[in-house]
Design a protein around this motif. Structure first.
Motif, PDB file in Angstrom:
ATOM      1  N   GLY A 218       7.119  11.110  -1.421  1.00 30.63           N
ATOM      2  CA  GLY A 218       5.818  10.467  -1.320  1.00 30.63           C
ATOM      3  C   GLY A 218       5.148  10.444  -2.679  1.00 30.63           C
ATOM      4  N   SER A 475      -1.773   6.810   6.964  1.00 28.75           N
ATOM      5  CA  SER A 475      -1.932   5.402   6.634  1.00 28.75           C
ATOM      6  C   SER A 475      -0.964   5.041   5.534  1.00 28.75           C
ATOM      7  N   SER A 476      -0.875   3.754   5.237  1.00 33.66           N
ATOM      8  CA  SER A 476      -0.032   3.289   4.148  1.00 33.66           C
ATOM      9  C   SER A 476      -0.521   1.931   3.679  1.00 33.66           C
ATOM     10  N   GLU A 477      -0.120   1.553   2.459  1.00 39.25           N
ATOM     11  CA  GLU A 477      -0.551   0.297   1.861  1.00 39.25           C
ATOM     12  C   GLU A 477       0.650  -0.424   1.259  1.00 39.25           C
ATOM     13  N   CYS A 492       5.557  -1.713  -3.183  1.00 39.50           N
ATOM     14  CA  CYS A 492       5.379  -0.666  -2.176  1.00 39.50           C
ATOM     15  C   CYS A 492       6.023   0.626  -2.654  1.00 39.50           C
ATOM     16  N   ILE A 494       6.940   3.208  -0.884  1.00 42.08           N
ATOM     17  CA  ILE A 494       7.663   3.963   0.138  1.00 42.08           C
ATOM     18  C   ILE A 494       8.968   4.502  -0.452  1.00 42.08           C
ATOM     19  N   ALA A 533       1.562   4.712  -0.591  1.00 40.11           N
ATOM     20  CA  ALA A 533       2.442   4.581   0.580  1.00 40.11           C
ATOM     21  C   ALA A 533       2.585   5.946   1.231  1.00 40.11           C
ATOM     22  N   THR A 534       2.786   5.940   2.526  1.00 35.72           N
ATOM     23  CA  THR A 534       2.856   7.175   3.291  1.00 35.72           C
ATOM     24  C   THR A 534       4.030   8.048   2.865  1.00 35.72           C
ATOM     25  N   ALA A 541       8.263   6.441   8.596  1.00 33.40           N
ATOM     26  CA  ALA A 541       8.198   5.283   7.711  1.00 33.40           C
ATOM     27  C   ALA A 541       8.345   3.964   8.460  1.00 33.40           C
ATOM     28  N   GLN A 545       4.830   2.409   7.784  1.00 31.48           N
ATOM     29  CA  GLN A 545       5.043   1.452   6.706  1.00 31.48           C
ATOM     30  C   GLN A 545       5.459   0.089   7.248  1.00 31.48           C
ATOM     31  N   THR A 548       2.464  -1.895   7.749  1.00 32.06           N
ATOM     32  CA  THR A 548       1.847  -2.212   6.468  1.00 32.06           C
ATOM     33  C   THR A 548       2.554  -3.370   5.783  1.00 32.06           C
TER      34      THR A 548
END
Length: 789
Positions: A218, A475-477, A492, A494, A533-534, A541, A545, A548
C-alpha cells in the motif's frame, strides 16, 4: 452494463513479460552512484537490556559513514531487547565488507533477562512477562455482544462491548442441543510466510526530497506512516515500488510501530537524511526469517446440534501468539469460521473469545489468510468429528449448515455497521464440484474399514474470509486518462504482489471504454504520480479498487462522449465508444474519431488528454438492500477444499497429497489469474506435510529454522493442486458481479489436511505439524515423548 471482451478472458498480464525475462527491476536492483550499504547488529538474547554500548572503534574504521544506536537514533533503536535478532545497532559504510568488519568492533554489555518462548508457557498465570509490567495475554479490544435483533430484517440493532463476540444465549443453546461435540487444545504451529524477496529498501535524497524504493502492499499508506515516523512533511517523500517480489500479505510496512518489521525503512531513511547520501538496507534470508511469523494458536471449540444435524450453537475460545509485538489483528479473523459468518445459516447462539498472547519468539505479522486459517482449522476439524459421531456425510453436514447469500454476518468486525448481509456464498456449489472431482460418494469410506500398511485418506473443509470492511478508512482512488490517439492509461497505486491486480484493473478499464486491452497503459509505481489506493490485504482489492477503477473509467468516458456530442450535435447518452472512436449507438455510420472529438490542440493548449477521476468509499450504494443504507451487503471470499493422501502406517510418512480447491469467485475477471490464486492452497500443506514450525533453542531463543533449507515451503514438487473456479456472477457488491479471490485458498488447507489424515488412520492429532513420530505415536507404534500425551 457494457459488453465485456477483456474481462472474463485470460489476457496476458501487464507485468508478465518483464517478470519472466528478468527485465523487471526490484528495490534491490536500484543503484545510485556511491550508494552506501547497511548491516545490522542484532541481539543474541531473547530478552535483555543494553547496559552500555561503545561504537568508537567502529566509527574510526575507514569507510564507515555512520553508526546508529538508541543513543543517536532513538526513533529506530531502543535499549531494551525482546527477541533474538532485535535491533542493537546499524553500520552504514562504503561497502558490505566494511559494514561487517565494523559490526565486530562494536562493544555491547547486556543484562540478560528471563524470557518465554512458547504460547503454552506465555498463557500460564504468573509466566515471565515479555513487556515488563504488562500481562502477556490480552483480550481482543473489540469484542461485542449483539442483541435486539429485528424480527423482519434479522439484523442486530444493538452492540454492547463485552468480553466476547456473542449473540443469543449460549447456555440455553447447549441445554437444548441433542448432540454436543467438543474439542480442546487444537494447536496450529507458528508459521512464516513464503515471500521470495526479503524485506529492504534503497533511499536517496535528490536535493529536493527523499525517494524510497521498496516493496509495498500500500504505497500511500506506507509513505504517510514513514513520513510521520521520520518527522518530515509528506511532500518531501516519494515512495516508489518498482516491483514486489511476492508478499503473501506478510510484508505490509508500518514504521510507526517499532515492533512491526519495518526497521529497514527507518534505518535507510534516517541515514539518508543525516548523510545526504543514498543508502541501501536489505535483509538477508536469515534476517527475513526473523520477521512476520503468524498462525501460532490454540483453540477450543464446542458445537451443539439437533438430531438431524442442524448446528444451533457454537462456543469458540482462541489464543493466538503475537510474538514480541507486531500485528495483533489476525486473531480477530478467526471468528469468521464460527456461527458469526461461516456457519451463520442455522446458528442461533454464538460466543467467541479471542486473546492475543506475547512471547519472546520474534515479531509477528499476519499473512495469507490473516487469522482465518487458525479459526478454520479449529472449527472445521470439530465439525468433522461431529459428522462422524452423528453418522452424517461430512460434505452433507457442511452443506446443511454453511452460510448462504442473504445470511447475516453478525458483526465479527463491526465498523459503521452492527451486522450486515452476506452478499453471496456458493459454498454448496463448491462442495458439490469438489466432491464430484474426487468421486467422494464412491471412494470415501469410514476409517474403521481401512486396513493394510498404506491407507488412503480423504478430507474436506470449507471457509469464509473477509474481503474488505465498510466504514471510515476503507476507500480508494484512481484516475483514467484517454488520449487523442484512442489509447488510455489507468493511473492507480494499487499494489500487485503477485495476485494480478494490475492486469485485472486494466481489463476493467478496457471494457468500460470499449478499447482493446492492449491499448490500456498503467501508471502505478510511485506516490508522486498516483492518487491514493487502498492497501492490498484481506482480499479487498477486487472489491474496493474494482469500484474505483470502474468509476474513474466511466467518468473519463462520460467526458469524451460529451466532447463528441458537441461535434455530432446529438445527446451524449446516444453515443458509445470503441477502438475506432465515438459513434451513435444505433447508427454506426454517424461517428467521429477521438482526435477530432478532442478538437484543435497544439504546443500552447487544447485538450491533450481527458482525465476521469473517482474515489470509492465502501460500501457502495448498490450494496444497500432495497436502497436502505443500514442494510448492507458485504462480500466474502469463500469456498470448499478437498484433500486426498496416502499414509504409510509403518513409517508415518504422508505421500501423494492432492488438493482440490473450489471457490466461488462470482465473475472470474481473469480466469488464469484466478486459477493461479487458488494454487495458494499449498500454504498449509507444508505445516502438515513438511513439518514446518518455528523451532527455537529453548536454552537461548535462537531460531533453528533460519532458512529455506531447514524451513521448507510447499512447491509443486510436494503436492498437486487442482483449481476449480466456480462462477456465480451477480454479486451486488461489485460492478461486474465479481467477489474476492486471493488469500482464501490457504484458509481451509490445514483443516482439510487434518481431516484427511484422520480419515486415513482413524486417530485425531491435535498438534501440528503432523510429523511421522506424531503419527506413529497416535497409532501406538512408538511411545509418546516424555511430557507428551
Amino acid at each position: 452494463m457494457f459488453n465485456t471482451k477483456a474481462v472474463g478472458t485470460a489476457v496476458r498480464q501487464k507485468d508478465g513479460r518483464p517478470r519472466v525475462t528478468g527485465e523487471a527491476k526490484f528495490y534491490a536492483d536500484v543503484l545510485f552512484p556511491n550508494m552506501l550499504q547497511t548491516r545490522i547488529l542484532r541481539s543474541p538474547y531473547p530478552a535483555a537490556d543494553i547496559v552500555s554500548i561503545d561504537t568508537s572503534e567502529a566509527e574510526a574504521l575507514a569507510g564507515v559513514r555512520l553508526v546508529m544506536t538508541y543513543k543517536n537514533f532513538p526513533k529506530a533503536f531502543r535499549d531494551t531487547l525482546y527477541y533474538v535478532g532485535d535491533l542493537v545497532a546499524a553500520v552504514v559504510a562504503d561497502d558490505e565488507t566494511i559494514c561487517e568488519e565494523a559490526l565486530e568492533l562494536i562493544k555491547v554489555e547486556y543484562t540478560k533477562k528471563k524470557f518465554v518462548l512458547s504460547l503454552e508457557e506465555a498463557i500460564e498465570p504468573g509466566s515471565t512477562q515479555v513487556f515488563e509490567g504488562v500481562e502477556n495475554c490480552h483480550d481482543w479490544e473489540f469484542h461485542y455482544t449483539m442483541s435486539d435483533r429485528d424480527p423482519e430484517t434479522k439484523l442486530f440493532k444493538t452492540k454492547t462491548q463485552t468480553e466476547s463476540n456473542a449473540f443469543g444465549d449460549i447456555d440455553k443453546g447447549f441445554a437444548e442441543a441433542d448432540v454436543i461435540v467438543e474439542q480442546k487444545g487444537i494447536k496450529y504451529a507458528y508459521c512464516k510466510s513464503p515471500a521470495m524477496e526479503p524485506r529492504g529498501c534503497s533511499a536517496n535524497f535528490d536535493g529536493n526530497k527523499l525517494n524510497v524504493y521498496t516493496h509495498s502492499q500500500g504505497l500511500h499508506d506506507e509513505k504517510l506512516c514513514l513520513a510521520q515516523a521520520l518527522d518530515i512533511d509528506s511532500h518531501l517523500l516519494n515512495y516508489v515500488s518498482p516491483y514486489t517480489g511476492s508478499s503473501f500479505g506478510g510484508k505490509n510496512a508500518f514504521p510507526l510501530d517499532r515492533n512491526i518489521a519495518s526497521h529497514y525503512l527507518m534505518i535507510a531513511g534516517l541515514a539518508t537524511l543525516h548523510l545526504r547520501k543514498p543508502v541501501h538496507c536489505g535483509y538477508s534470508r536469515e534476517e527475513e526469517m526473523l520477521c512476520g511469523w503468524s498462525r501460532g494458536s490454540i483453540g477450543d471449540v464446542k458445537l451443539g446440534f439437533k438430531k438431524d444435524g442442524t448446528m444451533t450453537t457454537m462456543d469458540f475460545f482462541h489464543w493466538q501468539e503475537a510474538g514480541s509485538g507486531g500485528d495483533k489483528y489476525p486473531p480477530k479473523n478467526a471468528v469468521l469460521a464460527t456461527g458469526s459468518v461461516l456457519y451463520s445459516h442455522n446458528v442461533e447462539h454464538q460466543r467467541s473469545r479471542i486473546r492475543y498472547v506475547h512471547t519472546n519468539r520474534f515479531c509477528c505479522g499476519g499473512w495469507q489468510g490473516y487469522g482465518v486459517p487458525e479459526g478454520t482449522y479449529a472449527v472445521e476439524t470439530t465439525v468433522d468429528i461431529a459428522a462422524y459421531e452423528m453418522g452424517i456425510d461430512p460434505v452433507e453436514l457442511r452443506k446443511k449448515n454453511c452460510m448462504r447469500a442473504g445470511d447475516v454476518d453478525s458483526g465479527w468486525d463491526p465498523l459503521t455497521y452492527k451486522s450486515c448481509y452476506i452478499s453471496s456464498s456458493g459454498i454448496r456449489d463448491c462442495l458439490d464440484a469438489g466432491a464430484k472431482h474426487v468421486d467422494w460418494k464412491k471412494t470415501w469410506e469410514h476409517p474403521n474399514k481401512k486396513t493394510g500398511r498404506i491407507r488412503h485418506g480423504m478430507g474436506v473443509a470449507i471457509f469464509a474470509m473477509a474481503a474488505g470492511r465498510p466504514g471510515p478508512g476503507n476507500s480508494s482512488e484512481a484516475m483514467v486518462k484517454i488520449f487523442p490517439d484512442g489509447s488510455a492509461a489507468l493511473v492507480c497505486a494499487i499494489a500487485d504482489i503477485g495476485q494480478g491486480q494490475h492486469t485485472v484493473q486494466t481489463q476493467i478499464v478496457a471494457d468500460v471504454l470499449g478499447l482493446p486491452y492492449e491499448k490500456i497503459g498503467l501508471v502505478c509505481h510511485d506516490t508522486d504520480s498516483t492518487p491514493f489506493a487502498t492497501l492490498v490485504a484481506g482480499s479487498c482489492a477486487t472489491w474496493i479498487q474494482g469500484w474505483t477503477t470502474y468509476g474513474a473509467a466511466m467518468d473519463a468516458k462520460r467526458q469524451v462522449l460529451e466532447l463528441a456530442a458537441d461535434k455530432l450535435n446529438v445527446a451524449a447518452d446516444e453515443l458509445t465508444m470503441d477502438e475506432h472512436g465515438v459513434h451513435v449507438t444505433e447508427d454506426t455510420d454517424t461517428k467521429i474519431s477521438f482526435s477530432d472529438a478532442f478538437g484543435t490542440r497544439g504546443h500552447y493548449g487544447g485538450i491533450h488528454e481527458v482525465i476521469g477521476y473517482h474515489v470509492h468509499n465502501s460500501p457502495h450504494a448498490t450494496g444497500h438492500k432495497d436502497g436502505k443504507a443500514d442494510q448492507i451487503y458485504i462480500p466474502k471470499e469463500k469456498g470448499a477444499q478437498f484433500i486426498t493422501m496416502d499414509v504409510d502406517t509403518e513409517t508415518g510418512i504422508i505421500s501423494n497429497v492432492h488438493v482440490v480447491m473450489a471457490q466461488n469467485v462470482g465473475k472470474a475477471l481473469n480466469p488464469k489469474v484466478v486459477e493461479g490464486q487458488l494454487l495458494g492452497s499449498r500454504h498449509g500443506v507444508e505445516n502438515g506435510l513438511l513439518a514446518n514450525d518455528c523451532i527455537v533453542d529453548k536454552r537461548n531463543g535462537w531460531l533453528m529454522t533460519p532458512n529455506w533449507v531447514d524451513y521448507r515451503h510447499t512447491t509443486a514438487m510436494d503436492c498437486d493442486v487442482t483449481p476449480l473456479v466456480i462462477e456465480k456472477p451477480g454479486d451486488l457488491s461489485h460492478p461486474l458481479g465479481a467477489t474476492a479471490c486471493g488469500e482464501g485458498a490457504a484458509c481451509p488447507t490445514l483443516a482439510s489436511f487434518s481431516n484427511a489424515l484422520y480419515n486415513a488412520i482413524g486417530v485425531r492429532i491435535l498438534e501440528t505439524p503432523f510429523t511421522p513420530d506424531k503419527i506413529l505415536t497416535a497409532l501406538g507404534k512408538i511411545p509418546a515423548k516424555k511430557g507428551k500425551k
